[in-house]
Design an enzyme around this catalytic site. Sequence first.
Site, PDB file in Angstrom:
ATOM      1  N   ARG A  76      -1.749  41.478  14.335  1.00  0.00           N
ATOM      2  CA  ARG A  76      -1.759  42.851  14.857  1.00  0.00           C
ATOM      3  C   ARG A  76      -3.097  43.500  14.525  1.00  0.00           C
ATOM      4  NH1 ARG A  76       2.809  45.639  11.993  1.00  0.00           N
ATOM      5  NH2 ARG A  76       4.084  44.515  13.506  1.00  0.00           N
ATOM      6  N   ARG A 145      -0.284  51.868   7.524  1.00  0.00           N
ATOM      7  CA  ARG A 145      -0.365  51.071   8.754  1.00  0.00           C
ATOM      8  C   ARG A 145      -1.237  51.790   9.791  1.00  0.00           C
ATOM      9  NH1 ARG A 145       4.022  47.437   9.188  1.00  0.00           N
ATOM     10  NH2 ARG A 145       4.522  46.643   7.111  1.00  0.00           N
ATOM     11  N   LYS A 209       5.690  49.818   3.296  1.00  0.00           N
ATOM     12  CA  LYS A 209       4.750  50.280   4.316  1.00  0.00           C
ATOM     13  C   LYS A 209       4.766  51.796   4.411  1.00  0.00           C
ATOM     14  CE  LYS A 209       8.280  49.554   7.878  1.00  0.00           C
ATOM     15  NZ  LYS A 209       8.658  48.747   9.044  1.00  0.00           N
ATOM     16  N   LYS A 211       3.504  54.963   7.244  1.00  0.00           N
ATOM     17  CA  LYS A 211       3.027  55.224   8.604  1.00  0.00           C
ATOM     18  C   LYS A 211       2.634  56.694   8.757  1.00  0.00           C
ATOM     19  CE  LYS A 211       5.934  51.561  10.523  1.00  0.00           C
ATOM     20  NZ  LYS A 211       7.030  51.218  11.462  1.00  0.00           N
ATOM     21  N   CYS A 432      11.839  46.729  20.969  1.00  0.00           N
ATOM     22  CA  CYS A 432      11.054  45.946  20.017  1.00  0.00           C
ATOM     23  C   CYS A 432      10.971  44.496  20.490  1.00  0.00           C
ATOM     24  CB  CYS A 432      11.676  46.035  18.628  1.00  0.00           C
ATOM     25  SG  CYS A 432      13.272  45.187  18.490  1.00  0.00           S
ATOM     26  N   CYS A 438      10.992  37.332  16.068  1.00  0.00           N
ATOM     27  CA  CYS A 438      11.227  38.154  14.879  1.00  0.00           C
ATOM     28  C   CYS A 438      12.341  37.538  14.033  1.00  0.00           C
ATOM     29  CB  CYS A 438      11.593  39.581  15.269  1.00  0.00           C
ATOM     30  SG  CYS A 438      11.953  40.628  13.836  1.00  0.00           S
ATOM     31  N   CYS A 477      17.703  44.785  15.670  1.00  0.00           N
ATOM     32  CA  CYS A 477      18.290  44.912  14.335  1.00  0.00           C
ATOM     33  C   CYS A 477      18.182  46.377  13.940  1.00  0.00           C
ATOM     34  CB  CYS A 477      17.573  44.004  13.337  1.00  0.00           C
ATOM     35  SG  CYS A 477      15.991  44.651  12.764  1.00  0.00           S
ATOM     36  N   CYS A 481      12.163  49.361  14.751  1.00  0.00           N
ATOM     37  CA  CYS A 481      10.832  49.199  15.353  1.00  0.00           C
ATOM     38  C   CYS A 481      10.770  49.721  16.786  1.00  0.00           C
ATOM     39  CB  CYS A 481      10.422  47.731  15.309  1.00  0.00           C
ATOM     40  SG  CYS A 481      10.246  47.094  13.636  1.00  0.00           S
TER      41      CYS A 481
END
Length: 558
Positions: A76, A145, A209, A211, A432, A438, A477, A481
């Site tokens: 990414r 991120r 993470k 954001k 996603c 994934c 899930c 995302c």
Amino acid sequence: MNNDKENLSPVERIKTNSNGLRGSLKESLADQFTGAIREDDQTLIKFHGMYQQDDRDRREERVAKKLEWLYSYMIRLRLPGGFLTPEQWVGLNETAEDHSTGTIKVTTRQTIQLHGILKSHLRPTIQSFNLQHLDSIAACGDVNRNVTCTANPSESPLQQEAYELAGKISEMCLPKTKAYYDIWIDDELLVDRKAEEDPLYQDRYLPRKLKIGIAVPPNNDVDVFINDIALIAIIENDKIVGYNIAAGGGLGATHGNEATYARLASILGFVDTEEKVLKAVYEIITVQRDFGNRSDRKLSRLKYTIDKLGIEQYRAEVEKRTGFSFEPAREFKFTQRKDRYGWIQNHEGKWFYTVFVEHGRILNIEGYPLKSGLLKIAQTGKANFRFTCNQNLILADIEEKDKAEIEHILKEYGISEHTDGASALRKNSVACVALNTCSLALAEAQRYLPSLVTKIEPILEKYGLLEEDITIRMTGCPNGCGRSPNAEIGFVGTAYGKYNLHIGGDRLGMRLNTKFKENIGEEEILTTLDELFGIYVQKRLAEEAFGDFSYRYLHTLN
């Protein structure tokens, strides 16, 4: 402060013992007997912008042949504000062809992912990006991120200011280690360890993470409140006079674990200078670094830290570290949360064309050579490329004299026809990646939602709702995302072919939705939506959006 070293999660040990995120990555890459890398390195590689994955569609076949899983890697890019020059797009296209599946994926965080990269192609891929002045540093991992911001300069002459701020925040929050260049670019790089000392991340980085998003009202196209740190530009007399700063957003949860939940960011207050914005962002991060949960990664996002400490205590700790107090939040108003498709001209007379890219997948399929068309546009050198948080692409900064040439290519490759012809529901859909790559996916998302939308469209047409701007999002899930908890209609995968159906989110991104039905398949999904749309057209208030109606409807059931 979270100093309980005895109960640290295994990931914390890996980070602190990693020699500045190097670990044994060089040895892992040199091991030609497996397509995987060592277990601890699978954690560290995320800080370099990568995930180890495998083709889950082929697991059984591989096991039957006594072969290891077909491992590959996703990379990414770090693109604060989501911008590429046409030259960079040409280079990206070549890199995708040479080293990945060939599909260029636009993410919900305004950047690009490439999938299916074999271990032997990792260094060549990174080196190719480096030649294009691109990198994937900190695009994944327990760090800040990709910083997002309002995408389309035609929205406001102030967009450029927000875009530049996104770049400054991204630069400020980069890890100081030079491991990325040591491992991927130059094996002989000599590093001054003193220069690698990192006052922000230290040697433990963040608990999870983080954001950051920047919104320029009136369009909340970045879904700003789903971020750990949300900045909302306050505009007076056509100038940005400061930002409301919010913290604690995040959509991930875990099925069956009531201690986990989606949450929108809470406003801390207003600051009136860029210097204060940067200082506040920095110290919000340091408080999370010092107080965040490092024992249970399911409870380690900033939202849980805020809810544990309380918003007032978190704000007070940030203010103590910044040396100034937040002012009371100022008024702002969002009127929409979507991309404006097609041609728009900005205040400078430049033109922008927003291309509808279904779930961000840029590839050539039979009858629709999208990827080839975009490459041809890039080769003209007459349009920049900007990405949106709704997984779309803006051909940007086109001069009046060049518009006809770009328009011709859009028509030649069917791009404008595809954009114009998609229904409102399809244009407002997000999904996603999910299966097949994934590892967390329980169900399909981007490979399934297009066909589900095709089956929902006739139901909408039956009720005269086909052009209603309903947001629909799907995740494979509960990790969020695809931002399904923040949609008018959200699907969260529970098992293959099964989803929880959520309704009641608002159209502007200011209210989360609520679980309505659990673990249902396609037939029940379509029947349920048919019933809901039927009640909606009968009982909606004047100008009432579907999300507001379904929120009100849920309360009548309770």
